[in-house]
Scaffold this motif. Structure first.
Motif, PDB file in Angstrom:
ATOM      1  N   MET A   1       0.849  -1.191   0.000  1.00  0.00           N
ATOM      2  CA  MET A   1       0.000   0.000   0.000  1.00  0.00           C
ATOM      3  C   MET A   1       0.883   1.239   0.000  1.00  0.00           C
ATOM      4  O   MET A   1       1.796   1.363   0.807  1.00  0.00           O
ATOM      5  N   SER A   2       0.653   2.139  -0.929  1.00  0.00           N
ATOM      6  CA  SER A   2       1.453   3.349  -1.000  1.00  0.00           C
ATOM      7  C   SER A   2       1.017   4.314   0.092  1.00  0.00           C
ATOM      8  O   SER A   2      -0.156   4.451   0.385  1.00  0.00           O
ATOM      9  N   THR A 123      -2.594 -10.547   8.958  1.00  0.00           N
ATOM     10  CA  THR A 123      -2.378  -9.291   8.246  1.00  0.00           C
ATOM     11  C   THR A 123      -2.983  -8.188   9.109  1.00  0.00           C
ATOM     12  O   THR A 123      -4.108  -8.327   9.588  1.00  0.00           O
ATOM     13  N   GLY A 124      -2.232  -7.117   9.344  1.00  0.00           N
ATOM     14  CA  GLY A 124      -2.698  -6.088  10.259  1.00  0.00           C
ATOM     15  C   GLY A 124      -2.838  -4.725   9.629  1.00  0.00           C
ATOM     16  O   GLY A 124      -2.143  -4.391   8.664  1.00  0.00           O
ATOM     17  N   VAL A 125      -3.738  -3.909  10.195  1.00  0.00           N
ATOM     18  CA  VAL A 125      -3.977  -2.547   9.749  1.00  0.00           C
ATOM     19  C   VAL A 125      -3.862  -1.610  10.944  1.00  0.00           C
ATOM     20  O   VAL A 125      -4.481  -1.858  11.984  1.00  0.00           O
ATOM     21  N   LEU A 158     -11.626   1.625   7.824  1.00  0.00           N
ATOM     22  CA  LEU A 158     -12.793   1.719   6.955  1.00  0.00           C
ATOM     23  C   LEU A 158     -12.372   1.879   5.495  1.00  0.00           C
ATOM     24  O   LEU A 158     -12.905   1.194   4.602  1.00  0.00           O
ATOM     25  N   ASN A 159     -11.407   2.740   5.247  1.00  0.00           N
ATOM     26  CA  ASN A 159     -10.909   2.908   3.886  1.00  0.00           C
ATOM     27  C   ASN A 159     -10.262   1.631   3.375  1.00  0.00           C
ATOM     28  O   ASN A 159     -10.430   1.251   2.212  1.00  0.00           O
ATOM     29  N   PHE A 160      -9.509   0.970   4.244  1.00  0.00           N
ATOM     30  CA  PHE A 160      -8.844  -0.271   3.868  1.00  0.00           C
ATOM     31  C   PHE A 160      -9.868  -1.326   3.435  1.00  0.00           C
ATOM     32  O   PHE A 160      -9.697  -1.994   2.415  1.00  0.00           O
ATOM     33  N   VAL A 208     -17.256   0.613  10.670  1.00  0.00           N
ATOM     34  CA  VAL A 208     -16.189  -0.316  10.279  1.00  0.00           C
ATOM     35  C   VAL A 208     -16.703  -1.754  10.313  1.00  0.00           C
ATOM     36  O   VAL A 208     -16.485  -2.539   9.384  1.00  0.00           O
ATOM     37  N   LEU A 209     -17.407  -2.101  11.384  1.00  0.00           N
ATOM     38  CA  LEU A 209     -17.953  -3.458  11.494  1.00  0.00           C
ATOM     39  C   LEU A 209     -18.956  -3.731  10.379  1.00  0.00           C
ATOM     40  O   LEU A 209     -18.948  -4.820   9.786  1.00  0.00           O
TER      41      LEU A 209
END
Length: 252
Positions: A1-2, A123-125, A158-160, A208-209
């Motif tokens: 991701m940039s 995988t984490g955000v 949310l964007n992810f 988000v959920l």
């Protein structure tokens, strides 16, 4: 991701760098859009210290936040765990073959690291730019083999979710939103004070959920205080511990 920038508000953050860490400090200063070794460091609320072997944060009260998966001061090595019988493992569907997990709110990565101990691929955000920097440094220097394949993204959850839907091979989603904490007679330990100042609260947690429930996964699990209300209706099963519970939404 940039990533274009992870800057905080002006006057909130500066970098204090040792001479030997100039190159690393320059990279993070570009990402965070903040000054290095300013003449007036006392005017900045957060100081990101970048040294040869350490990267850590102090606030104006000198409270310290450091992430080091090998030193284990934040309980990154849980001995005597129950493996697939841990509540978090049951909630995420380990018995149903769910092994690839998306953690939407990495934070200090305590749960993320524990999930790798339990055999999950994570995988984490993380949305906080400073926490992202601390986490990246911790992942780069760790000696734990289970963390070598961890993939960390800097993004708002949310964007992810909207941008990456259908692009990642994920079995279950894990979400541990920050919630307004009640006033206590004593302050939490210093790491949590700095952490809360950096992260704030997830006021968009329900949104988000809702978006996570549209992903092509088997389960979405939300970590909640034991007696808190459901974030959204539709919980299929709640795995309750002594102080927290894991609300499981079955999707697929």
């Amino acid at each position: 991701m940039s990533v274009v920038s992870g800057s905080l508000k002006a006057s909130r953050l500066c970098i204090i760098s040792s001479e030997a860490a100039t190159e690393k400090a320059s990279r993070w200063a570009t990402f965070l859009n903040c000054p290095i070794n300013p003449p007036n460091p006392e005017e900045f609320f957060f100081h990101l210290f970048i040294e040869n072997e350490r990267v850590y944060v102090r606030d104006q009260e000198r409270r310290l936040l450091e992430i080091d998966f090998d030193k284990n001061h934040l309980d990154y090595e849980r001995k005597g765990h129950r493996g697939k019988n841990e509540l978090i493992a049951k909630a995420l569907g380990i018995a149903k073959g769910c092994h690839k997990i998306l953690d939407l709110s990495v934070g200090l990565a305590v749960d993320s690291v524990f999930l790798t101990q339990l055999g999950f691929q994570v995988t984490g955000v993380e949305r906080s730019p400073v926490l992202y920097a601390l986490l990246q440094e911790a992942f780069e220097k760790t000696q734990k083999e289970s963390l070598r394949t961890y993939q960390l993204y800097y993004s708002d959850s949310l964007n992810f979710l909207k941008e990456k839907k259908g692009q990642l091979d994920i079995d279950s989603i894990y979400f541990d939103p920050m919630y307004p904490h009640k006033k206590k007679s004593a302050l939490p330990k210093q790491e949590m004070v700095v952490f809360r100042d950096l992260v704030g609260h997830d006021e968009d947690a329900a949104e988000v959920l809702k978006e996570a429930l549209t992903w092509p996964v088997q389960r979405v699990v939300v970590k909640r205080p034991l007696h808190a209300e459901q974030l959204l209706p539709g919980v299929r099963h709640a795995y309750e511990g002594k102080v927290v519970r894991y609300d499981t939404y079955v999707v697929g």
